[in-house]
Design an enzyme around this catalytic site. Structure first.
Site, PDB file in Angstrom:
ATOM      1  N   SER A   5     -17.985  -5.057 -24.350  1.00 27.07           N
ATOM      2  CA  SER A   5     -16.783  -4.763 -24.873  1.00 27.07           C
ATOM      3  C   SER A   5     -16.486  -5.096 -26.297  1.00 27.07           C
ATOM      4  CB  SER A   5     -15.502  -5.232 -23.972  1.00 27.07           C
ATOM      5  OG  SER A   5     -15.284  -4.510 -22.742  1.00 27.07           O
ATOM      6  N   LYS A  13     -15.726  -2.312 -28.747  1.00 25.45           N
ATOM      7  CA  LYS A  13     -14.107  -1.690 -28.998  1.00 25.45           C
ATOM      8  C   LYS A  13     -13.707  -2.121 -30.449  1.00 25.45           C
ATOM      9  CE  LYS A  13     -12.529  -1.988 -24.306  1.00 25.45           C
ATOM     10  NZ  LYS A  13     -13.629  -2.415 -23.490  1.00 25.45           N
ATOM     11  N   SER A  32      -8.665  -5.458 -23.325  1.00 28.40           N
ATOM     12  CA  SER A  32      -9.841  -4.914 -23.276  1.00 28.40           C
ATOM     13  C   SER A  32     -10.031  -3.610 -22.361  1.00 28.40           C
ATOM     14  CB  SER A  32     -11.081  -5.674 -22.595  1.00 28.40           C
ATOM     15  OG  SER A  32     -12.452  -5.340 -22.959  1.00 28.40           O
TER      16      SER A  32
END
Length: 475
Positions: free
Chosen positions: A64, A67, A305
């Site tokens: 993640s 991102k 997230s």
């Protein structure tokens, strides 16, 4: 001779001083479990010096932390005023309380759209004196193309809500809940209770077993067409009902069913067909719903997230960049084009498969991620992205990160986490003891404590991160 010696001593001291500024990540890596792979880089943004470098050019799974790229690309392409729109349109007239033609519901991938908001949107048809639709119901989901999941998403996670498809039609995160009643005699089947608001079907053969058999049990979900779910396996007897969540597998059919149900609840008659054309639809706007603006979406995406926000923005940025329906492949092309062209990030041989980091096909090295962090810090006065990062001990996904919750790290480390099975990543910023900003990227892949997983899973990680970031602070 004396001059030579003096010059030699000065140069030697300079070397020692320079070397001492380097944090010995290799030595600290021994805190991690055997077999774990580590890539790490840290840069003092005040002096411009790299103060830690260990396997920083090695490709690894970003999870993640991906991102971070998505947030930057969304800012550069979409801008702070961007909002997802969900619209009701028609090319027909209203006569005697009836829409004489089709009703178009145009979805554009709003990852925060709820069924309640959709109901309120449809309720606005009443303001146009529409009580009946004589034509068809047309769902326009043409903003996105191809599969609604990225390549490299793990197949047996696809029924889980964190893997819900970020489709153009996205209601309640394309996730639903089912209650299981396992308070049945041993040998009997578990009962399934599906809340009435969900247009799905859940059935199965889950046996209740005794305590001796329970350790060998597993629940499996098999997905059939038209959002039908079959649950198999066995389970120990439970005194109270408990919930399981599942990802919607056919978002278009799910949205169509909900729209029809809500029209009926509103007393708006409809007896036509449901159509989902590939071409974008146009018409007079009857009503619109707007999502929260981009800064709010990014804060939720980064702090929590949120995978759906990430991949919705990933493909939406591609749609705006190329002016055509966006697939995940087009999203990767757009992200690289935007970040290399506008932020000067050199992706080299990196592989980008999605915007959320769920894909096991993503390959990024710490140096590439560091470039994004540097650009963010340098342009923070315009971007305002650092405020979206989780804060150690305060909020988001590092609010309880064991190695970072004591002074001087608590409230000091701002970092996007990245977690998959065996992956513990961080990408973000901290301030050292001299008040200088440090940007860092930590990629840990292949993390496992084997048979001791349940008892000691995070203990080595906590020790490693505590020592590493304290060393960076003291640098």
């Amino acid at each position: 001779m004396f001059g030579f010696t003096k010059k030699f001593l000065i140069s030697t001291l300079f070397f020692i001083s320079t070397a001492s500024a380097q944090v010995n990540v290799q030595a600290l890596s021994k805190e991690l479990p055997q077999g774990a792979s580590l890539g790490f880089v840290a840069k003092n943004l005040h002096s411009g010096e790299i103060i830690a470098d260990y396997n920083a050019s090695t490709f690894m799974l970003p999870a993640s932390t991906q991102k971070t790229f998505t947030a930057l690309a969304a800012k550069l392409v979409l801008g702070d005023q961007f909002q997802f729109t969900t619209s009701l349109l028609s090319n027909s007239e209203v006569q005697n309380g009836a829409l004489t033609g089709d009703l178009i519901v145009k979805f554009t991938g709003d990852p925060d759209l709820t069924t309640g908001q959709l109901y309120n949107l449809l309720a606005q048809l009443k303001k146009h004196n529409i009580n009946k639709i004589n034509g068809d119901l047309i769902l326009d989901t043409s903003v996105f193309a191809s599969h609604d999941r990225g390549s490299g998403w793990i197949w047996n996670d696809l029924v889980m809500c964190f893997n819900s498809p970020p489709a153009a039609a996205n209601l309640d995160n394309n996730c639903f809940y089912v209650d299981l009643d396992a308070n049945q005699p041993v040998g009997e089947n578990v009962k399934f209770n599906v809340p009435s608001q969900y247009p799905i079907q859940v059935f199965g053969q889950v046996k209740v077993v005794n305590a001796n058999e329970a350790p060998y049990c597993q629940l499996d979900a098999v997905v059939h067409d038209n959002n039908r779910y079959q649950i198999k396996g066995c389970i120990a007897r439970q005194s109270k009902p408990f919930g399981l969540s599942f990802a919607v597998q056919d978002p278009d059919a799910y949205a169509a069913a909900i729209v029809q149900r809500q029209l009926k609840q509103l007393g708006i008659q409809f007896s036509g067909q449901v159509k989902i054309p590939h071409q974008p639809q146009t018409g007079t706007i009857l009503a619109q719903h707007l999502s929260k603006p981009l800064p709010d979406l990014l804060k939720k995406m980064m702090k929590k997230s949120d995978n759906q926000i990430a991949d919705a923005l990933f493909r939406t940025a591609a749609y705006e960049t190329f002016k055509r329906p966006a697939s995940f492949q087009l999203g990767a092309m757009a992200l690289k084009r935007v970040l290399s062209g506008q932020a000067g990030i050199n992706f080299g041989h990196s592989i980008v498969a999605d915007g959320s980091g769920l894909s096991r096909h993503n390959l990024i090295d710490p140096n590439t991620m560091l470039q994004a962090l540097e650009y963010m810090a340098k342009n923070e006065d315009k971007l305002h992205l650092l405020e979206t990062f989780p804060i150690a001990g305060v909020d988001g996904t590092i609010s309880g990160r064991g190695g970072l919750i004591q002074a001087p790290l608590v409230k000091n480390v701002l970092a996007k986490t990245g977690s998959l099975k065996g992956v513990y990543n961080l990408a973000g910023f901290m301030t050292n003891a001299r008040g200088e900003k440090i940007a860092f990227v930590q990629f840990i892949n292949g993390y496992s404590t084997g048979e001791l997983e349940n008892k000691t899973k995070r203990a080595p990680l906590v020790s490693f991160e505590n020592k590493l970031y304290n060393a960076l602070y003291a640098e």
